[in-house]
Design an enzyme around this catalytic site. Sequence first.
Site, PDB file in Angstrom:
ATOM      1  N   CYS A 320     -18.748  34.709  20.797  1.00  0.00           N
ATOM      2  CA  CYS A 320     -18.547  33.193  21.142  1.00  0.00           C
ATOM      3  C   CYS A 320     -18.652  32.907  22.861  1.00  0.00           C
ATOM      4  O   CYS A 320     -19.707  32.947  23.198  1.00  0.00           O
ATOM      5  CB  CYS A 320     -17.265  32.469  20.624  1.00  0.00           C
ATOM      6  SG  CYS A 320     -17.456  30.860  20.551  1.00  0.00           S
ATOM      7  N   HIS A 414     -17.019  34.459  15.040  1.00  0.00           N
ATOM      8  CA  HIS A 414     -15.690  35.105  14.880  1.00  0.00           C
ATOM      9  C   HIS A 414     -15.462  35.567  13.716  1.00  0.00           C
ATOM     10  O   HIS A 414     -15.797  35.386  12.701  1.00  0.00           O
ATOM     11  CB  HIS A 414     -14.647  33.756  14.987  1.00  0.00           C
ATOM     12  CG  HIS A 414     -14.678  33.229  16.493  1.00  0.00           C
ATOM     13  ND1 HIS A 414     -14.184  33.815  17.552  1.00  0.00           N
ATOM     14  CD2 HIS A 414     -15.121  32.088  16.947  1.00  0.00           C
ATOM     15  CE1 HIS A 414     -14.413  33.079  18.622  1.00  0.00           C
ATOM     16  NE2 HIS A 414     -14.844  31.985  18.274  1.00  0.00           N
TER      17      HIS A 414
END
Length: 469
Positions: A320, A414
């Site tokens: 991310c 994630h």
Amino acid sequence: MVQGCTSNAGKSYLTAALCRALADEGYRVAPFKAQNMSNNAGVTPAGLEMGRAQLVQARAARVTPDVRMNPVLLKPEADTRSQVVLLGRASPELTALGWRERKAHLWPHVREALHSLLSEFDVVVIEGAGSPAEVNLRSSDIVNMRVALEAQAGVLLACDIDRGGAFAHLLGTWHCLTPEERALLRGFVLNRFRGDPGLLAPAPQWLEEQTGVPTVGVVPMLDIPLPEEDGVALDGPQATVDGGFVAIARLPRVSNLDEFAPLGLLARWVSAPAELEGARAVILPGSKSTAADLAWLRASGLAGAITRAALAGIPVFGVCGGLQMLGQRVGDPHGIEAQTSGTGEVPGLGLLDLSTELAPDKTTLLTTFTDAETGLHLSGYEIHHGRTVAGPNVDELAPGLLWRRGNVRGTYLHGLLENPAYLERFLGWAGLTPPTALDSLDARLDAIAARVRASLDWPLIQRLAGGGA
């Protein structure tokens, strides 16, 4: 309701245990925490954002996660600023308000979410935040005694006895409460106890004489991990250098750090270049402030050290915000972070041929895909403002999700390392042996619930669950 004398007293853990134990007795159970402050967030099946702890508690209760279980999520962006996520969506208007100004806007949503859960479920197990003894915050409270009074919930007050000073913590907290609040206290819980409970006497009896509140549980220190709610996990056991380790950059605004729990003691959080010595792989984790954490990487010297490690063939993996840092540039034309340069962008580390711009709308999705490199079918979740475009010098292994250039990989997903097969591949690239596999989350919740149930005055919990005094 489970409240605590301090942060990290074990409230989330105990709440999860109660959710599973009561669900096992046939109750329809829902967890609830009015306001969470954490950058460890996840995504519901509806594509909405909520605190990781309540996602775990919903799993414990065997119900579908719902943002009503955590209507307010505060995601720290700086020491004095947090993004406000209301009912799963970021709210720029509420983020701009001062801490105490928010109560009038947030409380109606908290109250409505609480009552809707109370009307739909047999039992709602409520988690507090921090401590109810913060008298300076009483006027703006929407998460501790204000919620207990609204629900007329029986309150268990827990302390971390492993820290020491447990009876002073409990007595002091009781003294800080108003008579109306004290009337809701049903019992004290001594959490994380090591040793023989018989040695506690006569302190519990003395405490009851002082307060009229009995000690209703002595919960042992349990070596059964659950996903962490916040950065306390950074202070846990670190990897040793024997056989190598995975270095994870300890970014000041790190987010979703719980996703690296499967690494176990192979993980070491690092803050300086010298700490990379012996690392067999490097991870750049998610960040709530990509530009600010990039500046920290450069100031600490880690940016150069990570670049040298990548050039030396050591696997580097960005997640991310960490993915965005590995690219060529991060633009912020809309001032999402308001920490970019005057040109509205900052240069990345240049290890992946990617360009990112931060967008006002946040992507929040549960996602599955097939990795073109490994052929594995993988799952995880997305929480990001970035829109990333690939250049010609990078392999796109999954459209918009996963990229690679040699030994450097980056993903928006994630939880990728929570896929056991991918974790094994990642550690294989690093020449490391996977740690002993953790039991499934459900197996751990079952074990925790059994131990906590046996440590509490369970007939009291049953009476509270049934609405008894």
